[in-house]
Design a protein around this motif. Structure first.
Motif, PDB file in Angstrom:
ATOM      1  N   SER A 282      19.793 -41.528  65.983  1.00  0.00           N
ATOM      2  CA  SER A 282      19.259 -42.516  66.730  1.00  0.00           C
ATOM      3  C   SER A 282      20.544 -43.591  66.765  1.00  0.00           C
ATOM      4  N   LYS A 283      20.964 -43.961  65.613  1.00  0.00           N
ATOM      5  CA  LYS A 283      22.089 -44.814  65.323  1.00  0.00           C
ATOM      6  C   LYS A 283      23.188 -44.479  66.347  1.00  0.00           C
ATOM      7  N   LEU A 285      23.028 -42.629  68.984  1.00  0.00           N
ATOM      8  CA  LEU A 285      22.733 -42.883  70.393  1.00  0.00           C
ATOM      9  C   LEU A 285      22.934 -44.293  70.881  1.00  0.00           C
ATOM     10  N   ARG A 286      22.303 -45.111  70.051  1.00  0.00           N
ATOM     11  CA  ARG A 286      22.397 -46.493  70.384  1.00  0.00           C
ATOM     12  C   ARG A 286      23.750 -47.159  70.254  1.00  0.00           C
ATOM     13  N   ASP A 287      24.429 -46.780  69.141  1.00  0.00           N
ATOM     14  CA  ASP A 287      25.842 -47.533  69.146  1.00  0.00           C
ATOM     15  C   ASP A 287      26.685 -46.910  70.552  1.00  0.00           C
ATOM     16  N   ILE A 289      25.644 -47.045  73.347  1.00  0.00           N
ATOM     17  CA  ILE A 289      25.485 -47.815  74.508  1.00  0.00           C
ATOM     18  C   ILE A 289      26.318 -49.188  74.506  1.00  0.00           C
TER      19      ILE A 289
ATOM     20  N   TYR B 200      13.739 -46.355  66.008  1.00  0.00           N
ATOM     21  CA  TYR B 200      14.532 -44.971  65.821  1.00  0.00           C
ATOM     22  C   TYR B 200      13.842 -43.894  66.678  1.00  0.00           C
ATOM     23  N   VAL B 203      14.649 -44.701  70.512  1.00  0.00           N
ATOM     24  CA  VAL B 203      15.900 -44.252  70.929  1.00  0.00           C
ATOM     25  C   VAL B 203      16.078 -42.850  71.281  1.00  0.00           C
ATOM     26  N   ASN B 204      15.581 -42.112  70.133  1.00  0.00           N
ATOM     27  CA  ASN B 204      15.807 -40.641  70.054  1.00  0.00           C
ATOM     28  C   ASN B 204      15.002 -40.254  71.272  1.00  0.00           C
ATOM     29  N   ALA B 231      17.633 -50.122  65.481  1.00  0.00           N
ATOM     30  CA  ALA B 231      18.031 -48.446  65.507  1.00  0.00           C
ATOM     31  C   ALA B 231      19.344 -48.402  65.066  1.00  0.00           C
ATOM     32  N   SER B 232      20.228 -49.311  64.890  1.00  0.00           N
ATOM     33  CA  SER B 232      21.579 -49.221  64.492  1.00  0.00           C
ATOM     34  C   SER B 232      21.763 -49.426  63.025  1.00  0.00           C
TER      35      SER B 232
END
Lengths: 290, 290
Positions: A282-283, A285-287, A289, B200, B203-204, B231-232
């Motif tokens: 998740s981190k 994917l988030r980072d 964007i 989390y 975002v997943n 989520a980061s």
């Protein structure tokens, strides 16, 4: 100025708030529009729009205000779009192009297309931009700069009308993407509608937790406040979106439920490695964007 | 300065990051501390803390660094607290007070209390503050100002030690709240641990949606970015929290699931009035924490 050969002599904007007002300001700044007519129900907001130089003329009469327009931009709440379209289409001039900014597309198309005359084109659209602010005072010329605007033409949309609306949004600074309405509705369900449902549910679940007979939200720090900001969005707007895009929204809600249930099972069984991987994925994917 | 009669001659901080470093800076600014020893594993971070004037002495030897301390603040990751406590307690001087800043309390108490000697007190604590930043460089003196700090003393915690730690946090600007560890863990599960699990999962769920074979996160606007910022957060920290507070967390995850499922059913059956009420209630709860 970009697109100096692009020009709309007479633009009517129904709903002069953040979305409608910012389009007018962006086109004015680019020198791409002649006269702008602001149409709405609230006189105070229209007068503010006039005072701020967003529009040149104002009227509460949607038929009179759109009659001579070359382009009509419908920026009302989603549930009013069909009603406004029904009122104005019979009296629009031949060759007029109607476009909208609604957050859902398939249901809007289903409402508006049957109302069209052969002389009037409709280009369904959705500029993906916005703030929590609303009203003419919130409008600003750069709202659409570097943001995406999705257009979802149908078999009945003329190529000319599509090109005109595409250039209008490009002139306002947007990157225009053309896709099917269904795809739009599914993508927006994922990136916007689902997050709102999650935020509203989270605030309700936490805020009503009264095991300790005190307001536990008072313990929350900045993270909770930022995370739940979108749960302050306009309830009637989100009711309308939920009512007009239920199929895609339910698909995404169920997808979210699967991920959440998987995570819960890993918490329950204390699977540290799986938890780490879930959070790490998740981190990443988030980072990406940012 | 507040509490000028409050003074800690020798303070040892194990883990000189945002949490530990900011406490040192706040106490220094209040003139409430003599010598501050910074202890950690990373030499570069310790040297940075020394250079920034956060600590007066540094060492990587946790036993030597804490031996003469009046107060030891454990600001390591939650899963390291027991290990550090086991290493230092045998050699702490009589009358020393150990406190911590861990995000979960019952499991930390269960680990540390059996290690205590009668001459050493333990006051479990949790300052509710933080940013996404970490390391000594992220520390600042006002981090705890007007934030809550929860202390969760047990039957074995002496009244004197509790008062000392209470005054330490008040001196740093915090409002101190004393409660049972179990209550702390449930409140934090609600306002902090659950929101992270939700973020989390969201975002997943969205980021892996590949129906259209393109990265749909590229369509996301500012709302999604803000909503998913948490989520980061550090995956290993959240793995540890999930592993050490599972019962309260699962209770809250299930509570959230109930609200979410109710909302989904109202979307499915198109119940506009109920949807409006759900969103409105959430908006009111959210607006009240501003």
């Amino acid at each position: 100025m970009t697109n100096t050969d692009f020009f709309i002599p007479r633009l009517a904007i129904v709903g002069v708030g953040l979305i409608g007002g910012s389009l007018a300001l962006a086109l004015r700044q680019a020198g791409a529009v002649g006269e702008v007519i602001g149409i709405g129900r609230g006189l105070a907001n229209l007068e503010k729009a006039l005072e701020l130089g967003i529009v040149d003329e104002i009227t509460q009469d949607v038929v009179a205000g759109t009659r001579e327009a070359d382009v009509v931009f419908l920026a009302t709440p989603v549930c009013k779009l069909g009603e406004v379209a029904a009122a104005i289409i019979p009296s629009l001039k031949d060759g007029a192009v109607v476009t909208d900014g609604g957050s859902v597309k398939a249901s809007v198309i289903a409402e508006i297309e049957p109302l069209l005359r052969p002389e009037v084109s409709f280009v369904p659209g959705h500029p993906i931009a916005g703030t929590e602010q609303s009203g003419a005072e919130a409008a600003f010329a750069s709202l659409y700069r570097n943001r995406r605007c999705i257009l979802t033409p149908t078999a009945r949309t003329s190529g000319e009308a599509l090109e005109l609306v595409q250039r209008m949004w490009q002139t306002s600074g947007s990157e225009v993407v053309v896709m099917e309405a269904e795809k739009h509705d599914r993508i927006l369900a994922a990136i916007s509608h689902l997050p709102h449902m999650v935020a509203y549910s989270l605030v309700n679940a936490v805020g009503s937790y009264d095991r300790y007979e005190e307001n536990i939200l008072e313990y929350s720090a900045g993270g909770f406040r930022d995370f739940t900001r979108i749960a302050s969005s306009d309830p009637s707007m989100w009711r309308d979106i939920a009512l007009t895009n239920p199929e895609a929204l339910i698909e995404m809600m169920e997808r979210f439920e699967c991920f959440f249930a998987e995570l819960k099972e890993d918490v329950r069984s204390g699977k540290g490695e799986r938890l780490y991987e879930f959070f790490q994925r998740s981190k990443e994917l988030r980072d990406n964007i940012l």
